[in-house]
Scaffold this motif. Structure first.
Motif, PDB file in Angstrom:
ATOM      1  N   GLY A 110      33.526  -5.008  10.354  1.00 54.45           N
ATOM      2  CA  GLY A 110      32.424  -5.600   9.599  1.00 54.45           C
ATOM      3  C   GLY A 110      32.782  -6.979   9.062  1.00 54.45           C
ATOM      4  O   GLY A 110      31.997  -7.918   9.152  1.00 54.45           O
ATOM      5  N   LYS A 111      33.989  -7.096   8.526  1.00 56.30           N
ATOM      6  CA  LYS A 111      34.433  -8.379   7.971  1.00 56.30           C
ATOM      7  C   LYS A 111      34.564  -9.440   9.053  1.00 56.30           C
ATOM      8  O   LYS A 111      34.227 -10.617   8.838  1.00 56.30           O
ATOM      9  CB  LYS A 111      35.771  -8.190   7.251  1.00 56.30           C
ATOM     10  N   GLN A 112      35.031  -9.037  10.243  1.00 56.63           N
ATOM     11  CA  GLN A 112      35.235 -10.010  11.315  1.00 56.63           C
ATOM     12  C   GLN A 112      33.913 -10.546  11.860  1.00 56.63           C
ATOM     13  O   GLN A 112      33.800 -11.725  12.189  1.00 56.63           O
ATOM     14  CB  GLN A 112      36.068  -9.378  12.437  1.00 56.63           C
ATOM     15  N   ILE A 113      32.900  -9.682  11.950  1.00 55.46           N
ATOM     16  CA  ILE A 113      31.583 -10.146  12.413  1.00 55.46           C
ATOM     17  C   ILE A 113      30.928 -10.997  11.323  1.00 55.46           C
ATOM     18  O   ILE A 113      30.321 -12.030  11.610  1.00 55.46           O
ATOM     19  CB  ILE A 113      30.681  -8.950  12.793  1.00 55.46           C
ATOM     20  N   ALA A 114      31.093 -10.571  10.061  1.00 54.69           N
ATOM     21  CA  ALA A 114      30.521 -11.339   8.944  1.00 54.69           C
ATOM     22  C   ALA A 114      31.098 -12.752   8.892  1.00 54.69           C
ATOM     23  O   ALA A 114      30.385 -13.729   8.607  1.00 54.69           O
ATOM     24  CB  ALA A 114      30.782 -10.611   7.630  1.00 54.69           C
ATOM     25  N   GLN A 130      23.505  -7.063   6.185  1.00 55.58           N
ATOM     26  CA  GLN A 130      22.418  -6.480   6.980  1.00 55.58           C
ATOM     27  C   GLN A 130      22.450  -7.000   8.417  1.00 55.58           C
ATOM     28  O   GLN A 130      22.210  -6.259   9.375  1.00 55.58           O
ATOM     29  CB  GLN A 130      21.058  -6.808   6.330  1.00 55.58           C
ATOM     30  N   GLU A 131      22.797  -8.284   8.555  1.00 53.35           N
ATOM     31  CA  GLU A 131      22.888  -8.887   9.891  1.00 53.35           C
ATOM     32  C   GLU A 131      24.006  -8.221  10.708  1.00 53.35           C
ATOM     33  O   GLU A 131      23.850  -7.965  11.903  1.00 53.35           O
ATOM     34  CB  GLU A 131      23.155 -10.391   9.750  1.00 53.35           C
ATOM     35  N   VAL A 132      25.134  -7.918  10.062  1.00 54.51           N
ATOM     36  CA  VAL A 132      26.256  -7.256  10.738  1.00 54.51           C
ATOM     37  C   VAL A 132      25.823  -5.878  11.231  1.00 54.51           C
ATOM     38  O   VAL A 132      26.091  -5.497  12.387  1.00 54.51           O
ATOM     39  CB  VAL A 132      27.477  -7.134   9.796  1.00 54.51           C
ATOM     40  N   ILE A 133      25.146  -5.121  10.373  1.00 51.37           N
ATOM     41  CA  ILE A 133      24.670  -3.788  10.756  1.00 51.37           C
ATOM     42  C   ILE A 133      23.689  -3.887  11.926  1.00 51.37           C
ATOM     43  O   ILE A 133      23.754  -3.100  12.885  1.00 51.37           O
ATOM     44  CB  ILE A 133      24.015  -3.076   9.552  1.00 51.37           C
ATOM     45  N   THR A 134      22.802  -4.885  11.867  1.00 50.90           N
ATOM     46  CA  THR A 134      21.821  -5.093  12.943  1.00 50.90           C
ATOM     47  C   THR A 134      22.517  -5.363  14.264  1.00 50.90           C
ATOM     48  O   THR A 134      22.162  -4.801  15.303  1.00 50.90           O
ATOM     49  CB  THR A 134      20.887  -6.268  12.599  1.00 50.90           C
ATOM     50  N   THR A 137      24.361  -2.240  15.609  1.00 46.45           N
ATOM     51  CA  THR A 137      23.369  -1.301  16.150  1.00 46.45           C
ATOM     52  C   THR A 137      22.848  -1.797  17.498  1.00 46.45           C
ATOM     53  O   THR A 137      22.682  -1.014  18.442  1.00 46.45           O
ATOM     54  CB  THR A 137      22.197  -1.134  15.160  1.00 46.45           C
ATOM     55  N   GLU A 138      22.629  -3.105  17.584  1.00 49.72           N
ATOM     56  CA  GLU A 138      22.094  -3.716  18.803  1.00 49.72           C
ATOM     57  C   GLU A 138      23.025  -3.523  20.010  1.00 49.72           C
ATOM     58  O   GLU A 138      22.565  -3.349  21.131  1.00 49.72           O
ATOM     59  CB  GLU A 138      21.878  -5.219  18.552  1.00 49.72           C
ATOM     60  N   VAL A 139      24.320  -3.529  19.754  1.00 52.63           N
ATOM     61  CA  VAL A 139      25.272  -3.370  20.861  1.00 52.63           C
ATOM     62  C   VAL A 139      25.665  -1.911  21.096  1.00 52.63           C
ATOM     63  O   VAL A 139      26.557  -1.626  21.898  1.00 52.63           O
ATOM     64  CB  VAL A 139      26.546  -4.220  20.645  1.00 52.63           C
ATOM     65  N   GLY A 140      25.010  -0.977  20.385  1.00 51.36           N
ATOM     66  CA  GLY A 140      25.203   0.437  20.697  1.00 51.36           C
ATOM     67  C   GLY A 140      26.293   1.140  19.919  1.00 51.36           C
ATOM     68  O   GLY A 140      26.792   2.177  20.353  1.00 51.36           O
ATOM     69  N   ILE A 141      26.686   0.601  18.748  1.00 53.53           N
ATOM     70  CA  ILE A 141      27.644   1.307  17.882  1.00 53.53           C
ATOM     71  C   ILE A 141      26.855   2.282  17.002  1.00 53.53           C
ATOM     72  O   ILE A 141      26.026   1.863  16.187  1.00 53.53           O
ATOM     73  CB  ILE A 141      28.441   0.324  16.983  1.00 53.53           C
ATOM     74  N   ASP A 142      27.082   3.580  17.198  1.00 55.56           N
ATOM     75  CA  ASP A 142      26.354   4.594  16.423  1.00 55.56           C
ATOM     76  C   ASP A 142      26.817   4.581  14.962  1.00 55.56           C
ATOM     77  O   ASP A 142      27.977   4.274  14.671  1.00 55.56           O
ATOM     78  CB  ASP A 142      26.602   5.986  17.019  1.00 55.56           C
ATOM     79  N   ASN A 143      25.887   4.917  14.060  1.00 50.89           N
ATOM     80  CA  ASN A 143      26.190   4.974  12.622  1.00 50.89           C
ATOM     81  C   ASN A 143      26.879   3.683  12.155  1.00 50.89           C
ATOM     82  O   ASN A 143      27.939   3.709  11.508  1.00 50.89           O
ATOM     83  CB  ASN A 143      27.086   6.181  12.294  1.00 50.89           C
ATOM     84  N   ALA A 144      26.268   2.564  12.514  1.00 46.04           N
ATOM     85  CA  ALA A 144      26.887   1.247  12.278  1.00 46.04           C
ATOM     86  C   ALA A 144      27.276   1.049  10.818  1.00 46.04           C
ATOM     87  O   ALA A 144      28.345   0.511  10.518  1.00 46.04           O
ATOM     88  CB  ALA A 144      25.936   0.145  12.733  1.00 46.04           C
ATOM     89  N   LEU A 148      31.468   0.063   9.342  1.00 43.89           N
ATOM     90  CA  LEU A 148      31.787  -1.313   8.925  1.00 43.89           C
ATOM     91  C   LEU A 148      33.237  -1.476   8.492  1.00 43.89           C
ATOM     92  O   LEU A 148      33.851  -2.520   8.720  1.00 43.89           O
ATOM     93  CB  LEU A 148      30.865  -1.754   7.780  1.00 43.89           C
ATOM     94  N   GLN A 149      33.806  -0.465   7.869  1.00 48.98           N
ATOM     95  CA  GLN A 149      35.175  -0.560   7.350  1.00 48.98           C
ATOM     96  C   GLN A 149      36.237  -0.111   8.363  1.00 48.98           C
ATOM     97  O   GLN A 149      37.432  -0.144   8.066  1.00 48.98           O
ATOM     98  CB  GLN A 149      35.303   0.259   6.053  1.00 48.98           C
ATOM     99  N   ASP A 150      35.802   0.291   9.549  1.00 50.66           N
ATOM    100  CA  ASP A 150      36.759   0.723  10.564  1.00 50.66           C
ATOM    101  C   ASP A 150      37.626  -0.447  11.023  1.00 50.66           C
ATOM    102  O   ASP A 150      37.139  -1.590  11.165  1.00 50.66           O
ATOM    103  CB  ASP A 150      36.034   1.304  11.785  1.00 50.66           C
ATOM    104  N   LEU A 151      38.894  -0.166  11.287  1.00 46.26           N
ATOM    105  CA  LEU A 151      39.793  -1.155  11.875  1.00 46.26           C
ATOM    106  C   LEU A 151      39.740  -1.023  13.397  1.00 46.26           C
ATOM    107  O   LEU A 151      39.385   0.039  13.920  1.00 46.26           O
ATOM    108  CB  LEU A 151      41.222  -0.936  11.375  1.00 46.26           C
ATOM    109  N   PRO A 152      40.088  -2.087  14.138  1.00 43.54           N
ATOM    110  CA  PRO A 152      39.965  -2.048  15.605  1.00 43.54           C
ATOM    111  C   PRO A 152      40.652  -0.857  16.264  1.00 43.54           C
ATOM    112  O   PRO A 152      40.129  -0.291  17.230  1.00 43.54           O
ATOM    113  CB  PRO A 152      40.593  -3.377  16.037  1.00 43.54           C
TER     114      PRO A 152
END
Length: 501
Positions: A110-114, A130-134, A137-144, A148-152
């Motif tokens: 989440g931080k890297q996309i933000a 909100q833009e990060v979540i959008t 979700t757009e690229v198919g990550i479920d429960n976006a 957000l706090q997940d590490l790679p």
């Protein structure tokens, strides 16, 4: 012909390292809005350097020696670093080959996309979130929102590539450069990622520069194709014409470079070498403060098969099907339940000392040769390391003789034994990994996706090498792969783990 002006125009581009011979020579092509242009070629052809020159991301030491790169009718060569920074991520974005390397392992996704959104758009923190979540979700990550706090490292390979795509489209660029976006992914995930890029291209009218060595991808997704060989552009054509009537001999060779032939014949009266009986590989799911086991992730359940001396069995399946877990369990690198009878002994019942004695007969060639070879050791030391452990009585003269012999067997120059892994190509590094396994004269080698990160022509060479070695030494192979064409060329039987209960 497209009557609109090109979005990107590369003319007579030449790239080199210092005073050495140029690695990209006088390359020219055009790309229009909404189109996909594929740059195709083997490793070392200059395709990635050509793509990275556009957003000014060439590696240290490389420089544009001559030519022109025009984007939206603006000359990019000679722009200031600040001007390039304004373009990158805003109008030109890149999807890199290996997301695990391109993503920061210490920052949440989440931080890297933000970060890339905040760099180019003055939005409030709430709007950015909100833009990060959008985008996720757009690229198919479920429960976006929950991811957000997940590490790679907490994501699968396909999910990491989706995060890279989310970062690339975060500011709706005009040009997307996709550098081998699906190389290390299995066929099913490859298709999903390429479909996603195609859908986003149509949605935002992106121009896509697709850098790849896989002609199956090119046939399905590209409008135009530029074929590169040793830094030169040898053929440019629309996709349909290129596959129907390839003109250059190199293009023809690329099109017909899939592994071929039949598995090597089985030795007469071949006896069982490996018997797997009722094998379970389950990973405990631990939750709560005390990390109590709440359940199990069942990678492999009740697996049974038999492998004969000199035979090759393929473990075919998509990511997450358990094929690598099965291989690692047989090597006793992860825990399992059931029987693994190798050469008459149940490995699950052996003591540590007895298991250590068996390890020289059980070897593995891993998927990523660069990751599995120590960068601080010479190739010669890497190959003989296992020999020094398992055969401590050998003299230096004997070790040197065996090293020379095995390097010749895998078609590597003996003189290269003093070089380091980074000085070799991907195909050569995989030959080093094979030599490291082969020098111990094993009875069984587990091949974990041995060709997935290699060009098609190099894949063909490595498969031919493995078959020759199998025939010469009567080695058994357990081939872990997601590629049916490689399984067909090497395997006497195939276990489809996608159909596992």
């Amino acid at each position: 012909m497209n009557s609109t002006p090109p979005l990107l125009q590369v003319s007579d581009l030449t790239i080199g390292f210092g005073a050495n011979t140029p690695v990209v020579n006088h390359v020219s092509f055009e790309l229009h809005q909404g189109q996909t242009l594929a740059l195709v070629g083997e490793s070392g052809s200059g395709k990635t350097l050509t793509g990275l020159a556009i957003p000014h991301l060439l590696p240290s030491g490389a420089a544009i020696q001559s030519g022109s790169i025009r984007f939206k009718d603006q000359e990019l060569i000679g722009l200031s670093p600040k001007a390039y920074q304004a373009l990158r991520g805003q109008q030109i974005s890149v999807i890199f080959q290996e997301p695990m390397t391109a993503l920061n392992p210490l920052q949440s996704i989440g931080k890297q996309i933000a970060e890339i959104i905040e760099l180019h758009r003055p939005l409030s923190k709430k709007a950015v979130a909100q833009e990060v979540i959008t985008r996720l979700t757009e690229v198919g990550i479920d429960n976006a929102e929950q991811r957000l706090q997940d590490l790679p490292h907490q994501l699968s390979g396909g999910q990491r590539q989706r995060v890279m795509i989310a970062m690339a489209i975060a500011n709706q660029p005009d040009l997307l450069i996709a550098d081998e976006p699906t190389t290390a992914l299995d066929a099913q995930i490859q298709g999903q990622i390429l479909e996603l890029i195609s859908q986003l291209q149509q949605k935002y009218q992106l121009a896509v520069l697709l850098i790849t060595h896989d002609l199956n991808i090119v046939r399905q997704y590209a409008d135009q194709v530029c074929v590169m060989k040793q830094g030169h552009l040898v053929e440019t054509a629309c996709t349909e014409d290129l596959f129907a009537h390839p003109k250059d001999s190199y293009t023809q060779a690329l099109i017909h470079s899939a592994p071929e032939g039949e598995p090597v014949p089985l030795p007469e009266n071949s006896q069982p070498l490996l018997q797997v009986q009722n094998l379970d590989v389950w990973y405990p799911i631990k939750r709560g403060f005390f990390k109590r086991t709440q359940g199990y992730l069942k990678a492999i359940t009740n697996m049974n098969f038999q492998l004969k001396a000199g035979e090759c069995i393929g473990l075919l399946g998509a990511s997450g099907s358990g094929k690598t877990s099965l291989g690692m369990a047989i090597l006793k690198l992860i825990q399992s339940k059931g029987s693994i009878i190798f050469d008459g002994q149940d490995l699950n019942q052996l003591s540590s000392e007895n298991l250590r004695q068996q390890r020289k007969h059980l070897q593995v060639v891993l998927q990523d040769p660069f990751g599995s070879l120590s960068p601080r050791m010479t190739v010669g030391d890497i190959i003989v390391e296992g020999l020094r452990v398992h055969e401590p009585q050998l003299s230096e003269q004997d070790i040197e003789a065996q090293l020379n012999q095995v390097m010749q067997e895998v078609e590597l120059s003996v003189d290269s034994r003093f070089r380091y892994p980074h000085e070799f190509s991907g195909g050569q590094r995989q030959r080093i990994s094979i030599a490291r396994a082969l020098i111990l004269k094993p009875k069984l080698i587990i091949l974990d996706e041995p060709t997935s990160a290699l060009d098609k022509t190099i894949q063909k060479q490595v498969v031919a090498l493995l078959k020759n070695l199998q025939l010469k030494h009567a080695i058994s192979y357990l081939l872990i792969t997601h590629d049916p064409s490689i399984a067909q060329a090497m395997c006497h039987q195939v276990i489809d783990l996608n159909q596992q209960p």
